[in-house]
Design a protein around this motif. Structure first.
Motif, mmCIF file in Angstrom:
data_model
loop_
_atom_site.group_PDB
_atom_site.id
_atom_site.type_symbol
_atom_site.label_atom_id
_atom_site.label_comp_id
_atom_site.label_asym_id
_atom_site.label_seq_id
_atom_site.Cartn_x
_atom_site.Cartn_y
_atom_site.Cartn_z
ATOM 1 N N PRO A 1 -1.492 10.723 14.857
ATOM 2 C CA PRO A 1 -2.943 10.501 14.779
ATOM 3 C C PRO A 1 -3.138 9.154 14.456
ATOM 4 N N VAL A 2 -4.159 8.524 15.108
ATOM 5 C CA VAL A 2 -4.921 7.247 14.629
ATOM 6 C C VAL A 2 -6.129 7.143 14.610
ATOM 7 N N ASP A 3 -6.793 6.237 13.808
ATOM 8 C CA ASP A 3 -8.211 6.269 13.633
ATOM 9 C C ASP A 3 -8.427 4.689 13.891
ATOM 10 N N GLY A 4 -9.319 4.799 15.053
ATOM 11 C CA GLY A 4 -9.642 3.113 15.448
ATOM 12 C C GLY A 4 -10.683 2.517 14.391
ATOM 13 N N SER A 5 -11.305 3.235 13.740
ATOM 14 C CA SER A 5 -12.313 2.643 12.695
ATOM 15 C C SER A 5 -11.608 2.278 11.697
ATOM 16 N N GLU A 6 -10.522 3.026 11.166
ATOM 17 C CA GLU A 6 -9.725 2.666 9.803
ATOM 18 C C GLU A 6 -8.971 1.394 10.352
ATOM 19 N N ILE A 7 -8.301 1.144 11.506
ATOM 20 C CA ILE A 7 -7.690 0.089 11.850
ATOM 21 C C ILE A 7 -8.458 -0.905 11.907
ATOM 22 N N TYR A 8 -9.619 -0.823 12.407
ATOM 23 C CA TYR A 8 -10.503 -2.185 12.524
ATOM 24 C C TYR A 8 -11.038 -2.801 11.355
ATOM 25 N N ASP A 9 -11.478 -1.655 10.268
ATOM 26 C CA ASP A 9 -11.897 -2.092 8.902
ATOM 27 C C ASP A 9 -10.600 -2.778 8.248
ATOM 28 N N GLU A 10 -9.297 -2.119 8.264
ATOM 29 C CA GLU A 10 -8.177 -2.704 7.732
ATOM 30 C C GLU A 10 -8.249 -4.211 8.104
ATOM 31 N N ILE A 11 -8.238 -4.509 9.484
ATOM 32 C CA ILE A 11 -8.057 -5.855 9.836
ATOM 33 C C ILE A 11 -9.116 -6.824 9.338
ATOM 34 N N CYS A 12 -10.356 -6.082 9.334
ATOM 35 C CA CYS A 12 -11.513 -7.004 8.723
ATOM 36 C C CYS A 12 -11.014 -7.251 7.346
ATOM 37 N N ASP A 13 -10.653 -6.410 6.769
ATOM 38 C CA ASP A 13 -10.561 -6.516 5.253
ATOM 39 C C ASP A 13 -9.177 -7.556 4.981
#
Length: 85
Positions: A20-32
């Motif tokens: 499982p992957v969560d696109g919003s989690e990945i995007y938020d992590e990159i932004c952080d």
């Protein structure tokens, strides 16, 4: 934003990653990770599970960023490259 999250998830699955992957989690992590960084190209590592980590190549520009690729490293398996360029 939902479309960006969906695209991240789909490209990762299409590349062969079956967990499982969560696109919003990945995007938020990159932004952080890029917050406060100067313009340039960076590699960021993100530990997912005991035997898995994601490597992001991100180019930071004045008002945006470009995710070039994600390499998914799982113990005992070939690296999965997800190309976004």
């Amino acid at each position: 934003m939902e479309e960006i999250y969906r695209i991240l998830e789909e490209k990762i699955r299409q590349a062969g990653y079956d967990k499982p992957v969560d696109g919003s989690e990945i995007y938020d992590e990159i932004c952080d990770e890029i917050e406060g960084k100067e313009n340039g190209t960076y590699l960021f590592l993100s530990k997912r599970e005991d035997d898995t980590f994601f490597e992001y190549q991100v180019t930071i520009m004045d008002e945006e960023f470009n995710l070039s690729y994600i390499d998914i490293h799982e113990a005992g398996k070939a690296v999965i490259r997800v190309d976004f360029d």
